[in-house]
Design a protein around this motif. Sequence first.
Motif, mmCIF file in Angstrom:
data_model
loop_
_atom_site.group_PDB
_atom_site.id
_atom_site.type_symbol
_atom_site.label_atom_id
_atom_site.label_comp_id
_atom_site.label_asym_id
_atom_site.label_seq_id
_atom_site.Cartn_x
_atom_site.Cartn_y
_atom_site.Cartn_z
ATOM 1 N N THR A 41 -11.780 31.726 37.232
ATOM 2 C CA THR A 41 -11.863 32.914 38.073
ATOM 3 C C THR A 41 -13.222 33.578 37.939
ATOM 4 O O THR A 41 -13.808 34.056 38.897
ATOM 5 C CB THR A 41 -10.737 33.893 37.694
ATOM 6 N N GLY A 43 -16.199 32.013 37.339
ATOM 7 C CA GLY A 43 -17.181 31.250 38.121
ATOM 8 C C GLY A 43 -17.037 31.540 39.590
ATOM 9 O O GLY A 43 -18.011 31.701 40.317
ATOM 10 N N GLY A 44 -15.808 31.565 40.071
ATOM 11 C CA GLY A 44 -15.592 31.841 41.487
ATOM 12 C C GLY A 44 -16.042 33.230 41.877
ATOM 13 O O GLY A 44 -16.562 33.452 42.958
ATOM 14 N N SER A 45 -15.843 34.158 40.965
ATOM 15 C CA SER A 45 -16.233 35.530 41.289
ATOM 16 C C SER A 45 -17.743 35.641 41.436
ATOM 17 O O SER A 45 -18.239 36.395 42.280
ATOM 18 C CB SER A 45 -15.747 36.485 40.208
ATOM 19 N N ARG A 46 -18.545 34.892 40.650
ATOM 20 C CA ARG A 46 -19.999 34.932 40.794
ATOM 21 C C ARG A 46 -20.441 34.391 42.161
ATOM 22 O O ARG A 46 -21.316 34.935 42.816
ATOM 23 C CB ARG A 46 -20.662 34.121 39.678
ATOM 24 N N PHE A 47 -19.821 33.270 42.579
ATOM 25 C CA PHE A 47 -20.156 32.692 43.886
ATOM 26 C C PHE A 47 -19.885 33.673 45.014
ATOM 27 O O PHE A 47 -20.717 33.882 45.896
ATOM 28 C CB PHE A 47 -19.354 31.407 44.100
ATOM 29 N N TRP A 48 -18.683 34.278 44.927
ATOM 30 C CA TRP A 48 -18.333 35.215 45.997
ATOM 31 C C TRP A 48 -19.181 36.471 45.950
ATOM 32 O O TRP A 48 -19.471 37.089 46.968
ATOM 33 C CB TRP A 48 -16.845 35.586 45.919
ATOM 34 N N ARG A 49 -19.585 36.869 44.697
ATOM 35 C CA ARG A 49 -20.463 38.025 44.595
ATOM 36 C C ARG A 49 -21.772 37.779 45.338
ATOM 37 O O ARG A 49 -22.275 38.619 46.081
ATOM 38 C CB ARG A 49 -20.755 38.331 43.116
ATOM 39 N N TRP A 50 -22.409 36.591 45.131
ATOM 40 C CA TRP A 50 -23.672 36.273 45.791
ATOM 41 C C TRP A 50 -23.487 36.116 47.299
ATOM 42 O O TRP A 50 -24.344 36.504 48.088
ATOM 43 C CB TRP A 50 -24.282 34.993 45.212
ATOM 44 N N THR A 51 -22.338 35.523 47.669
ATOM 45 C CA THR A 51 -22.066 35.393 49.119
ATOM 46 C C THR A 51 -21.981 36.755 49.784
ATOM 47 O O THR A 51 -22.537 36.988 50.864
ATOM 48 C CB THR A 51 -20.768 34.619 49.339
ATOM 49 N N LYS A 52 -21.274 37.680 49.104
ATOM 50 C CA LYS A 52 -21.148 39.026 49.662
ATOM 51 C C LYS A 52 -22.518 39.706 49.763
ATOM 52 O O LYS A 52 -22.826 40.386 50.737
ATOM 53 C CB LYS A 52 -20.211 39.857 48.793
#
Length: 750
Positions: A41, A43-52
Amino acid sequence: MSKRGDRLTNKSARGSRRKATERASSSSKRTKGSKKSAAGTGGGSRFWRWTKRLVVWGGAVALLGAVFLAFAVGFAARSIPSFYQLKSTQNAQTILVRARDGSEIVEIGPSFGEWLTYQGIPDNMKNAMIAVEDKRYFSHYGVDPVRTAGAVVEGVTGSRSRVGGTSTITQQLARNVFLNSNRTFDRKAREAVLAMALEWKFSKEQILELYLNKVYFGGGAYGIDSASRKFFSHPAKELSVAEASIIAGLVKAPSRYSPTADVQAAVDRAQVVLRLMREQGYITAEQASVDVDTVELKQQSGQNSVRYFTDWALPQLDILLPETFAPIEVWTTLDVGMQRAATASIDANTPSGSQGALVSLDRDGAILALVGGTDYVETNFNRATSALRQPGSSWKLFVYLAALEAGYTPEDRVVDTPVTIDGWSPRNANGRNVGETSLRTSFAYSINTVAAQLGNEVGFGTVASMARRFGVSSPISTYPSMVLGSSEVRLIEMTRAFAAISARGNSVEPYGITKVTTAGGDLLYERKKPRDVALVPDYVVAGMTDLLQTAVQTGTGRSAQIGRPVAGKTGTTSSNKDGWFVGFSSGITTGVWMGRDDAKAVPGLQGGRAPAQAFAAYMRYAVKDRAVEEFDTELDLPEWRLEPDDEYLFGDPDDYYFIDEQGNLVEPGRRDPSDTPFDVEGEGTPQNRDSRLPSVEPPPAVSEDFLERATGGALPPDPNSGAAPGILQPSQQRQPSTGRPPGGSTAPGL
C-alpha cells in the motif's frame, strides 16, 4: 470415575493448548500479511501521489495557458478593425514599372471586382472552397485541432520539415489581412490567436464573405468576382460548378494552377476539388463528373514579353526593400525599343513548334531586353532565366580561355586527329579530320577533337573552374565530354560570361532594377556600382576576342554578321535539340537559345542558322545608335611569355648581388660591364680590363670563422695574391668528385 475424569480433563487441556497454538499461528500469519499489505500500500500510495501532483500541476499550467490565451484572443479581438473597415481595406500593393527612359512599361497590382455579400455568393463557390480548404469550417473556433494534431505528429516524426497545411479558412484570412507568409512557429502562433479573435468577433458567414472577397487567385485578381471576370469573362454570380472548382483550386498555388499558365494543371486540380465536394456531400456523382476541359477560358490579350522581364526582376524587391504595402515605382534597365526588336527577332526566326529566348546585356550588366518564350500568354515559363539546357559548342569559350591562360596563343599549331579520352571518342560534325591547323581555325570551325585535347591537357576541372569564375552557377560535370557542352546551363549565365569578355575581362553581374521610389518620389533603393573584378589577364581577353571575332568572320557564326565588328560563338547539341548563339558588338552582349521544351530534336536547328540570324536581326537595331567599336585583339604578352631565358627570369645582373666562382659576394654595379660572372671555357682574364687600375678585392662571401669550422682548421694565407686569410683560391677548393675539403675532414652543413 475420577480417572476417566482426569483423562477427559487432560484431553480438554491438550485441545485447548492446540487451539491456542493454531490461533497464535494464524495471528502471526495475519500480522505478516498485514505488514506485506502495508508495504504494498505504501508503494502504491507514492505512485498515486506523483500522479496526482502531475495532474494538479498540469491542470494548473493548462489553466494558466488557457487564461493567457483568452486574454491574448480578447486583446486581439479588440484591436481588430470592424467588419466594414475590413471590407474597405485593400492590403495588396500596386507596382508601377518604368523603363530606362522613365516611360511606363506596365502597372502590376490588385484587381478587385464587385463585393459580393454572403447571400450573393453562389453556393457552388462557397461549397467548393470549404471542401478543399477547410471541411470542418462550421465546427471549429478558428483553429482545427484535428489538422493541428496531424501537423504536430508530422513534425515529430520528421515527415515534414516546415509547419504548413494546417491553416483553416479563418487562419488564411488572418494571414492575408494582418500577417506575412513566413512559415515559422512564431507566425503560426500569431495566426492562430488572430483566427480565434476573428471567430470571437465575427460570425462564420461574415468570415467566409471576407475571405472569398479578399483571397488572391493569381494574375492580380483579388476576390472571386475579379477571378471570374479574369478567367471566364463573366461575374462570379454566374459561376458554374466546374468554374467554381477551378477558382477554388487556385488558392493553394495561384501561379502553378493558373489556367492561363498551365491549363492541364488547372484542370487536374479542379478534378481534386470536385472529388472532395462529392465526398463531403455538396454535389452528386453526376455533378462531379463534369468535364472541366470543356470550360471556356477568357482569351487573354494585351500581354507581351515584358512580363518575362518583370517576372524575373520584381521578386528581387523582397530582398532590396523592407516589407511594405505602399504603392511604389520601380525604375528598370529595360529599353522598350530593344525589347520590341528582341520579341520580333525571336518570333520571326524560331522554328515552328519550338521556343526561343533572348537576353541582351549592356557593358555594365544592365538588361536591355529579355524574352523568355514565344508567347507569354501561352506559357509564362521563363526560358531565358530558368531553363537549363546543354550549351553545345558555345561552352568552348571556357575551354579556350583555360588554354590561353595556360600559355596557348591563337597562332599556335594544333592537330585535328581522332582522339580517345577515358573511353570517350569525340567526332567532328563533318566526320573528318584536317590534321595540323591553328588554334584560331579550330575555334572558328568548332573542331571537337581539338577542344577535347585542350580540355584534357589543361584539365577538365580547370575548365569547370573557369566557367565558375565567369559566373556559371549551374552544376558542372568534369567528365571529358563536358568540353563539348554536356553540362546544362541557363541562357542568362552564358550571356553573362560572354559579356565579361566584352568588358575586357571584368566580371559582369546582370541586373534589372536601378532604383525604387514611393509614389510620392521618396527614394527607397538605388543600385550602387560594384567594384571591378578582373577575371583573366588582358592578353587572355585579347586572344579570346580574336578567336570569337574569327568565328563570326569566317567560321560557324557567319550568319551573325551585322556590318560592324562582331565576336561570338555558335552552339548546337546532339540531334539538333538546342541551338545557341552568344556574341557581342559595340558594348552590347546578346545570347539567343532555341529548342523545344520537351528536348526533342528540331530538324535543321543549328546555332549558326536560326539563333545567329535572330541575333543579327536584333543587334542591327540595338547598336544602330552606338559608335562602331573595333576589338582589341593585339596579343600584348607579358615579358615572361616572350623571353623565357634564365637571365631574364633573374633580372639584370648589374642590379643584384651574386657569387662569383671563387665564392665571393659581388655588389651591384661593381662588376665590369664587359665581364661575365662565370668563366667561359677556353678564355682567361678578359683582355679589356685596365691592368693599371688598383686591385680591389671583393668582401668574402662567408666569414673566416665559418670556413675554419667547416674545414676543420685554420686557413693559411695565400702567398701569391696577398688575399686576406679565409678566402679560398681555386686550387684550395674542395673537388666536386670527393665532396670533402682538404685534410679529409667532413664539412657539416655544406
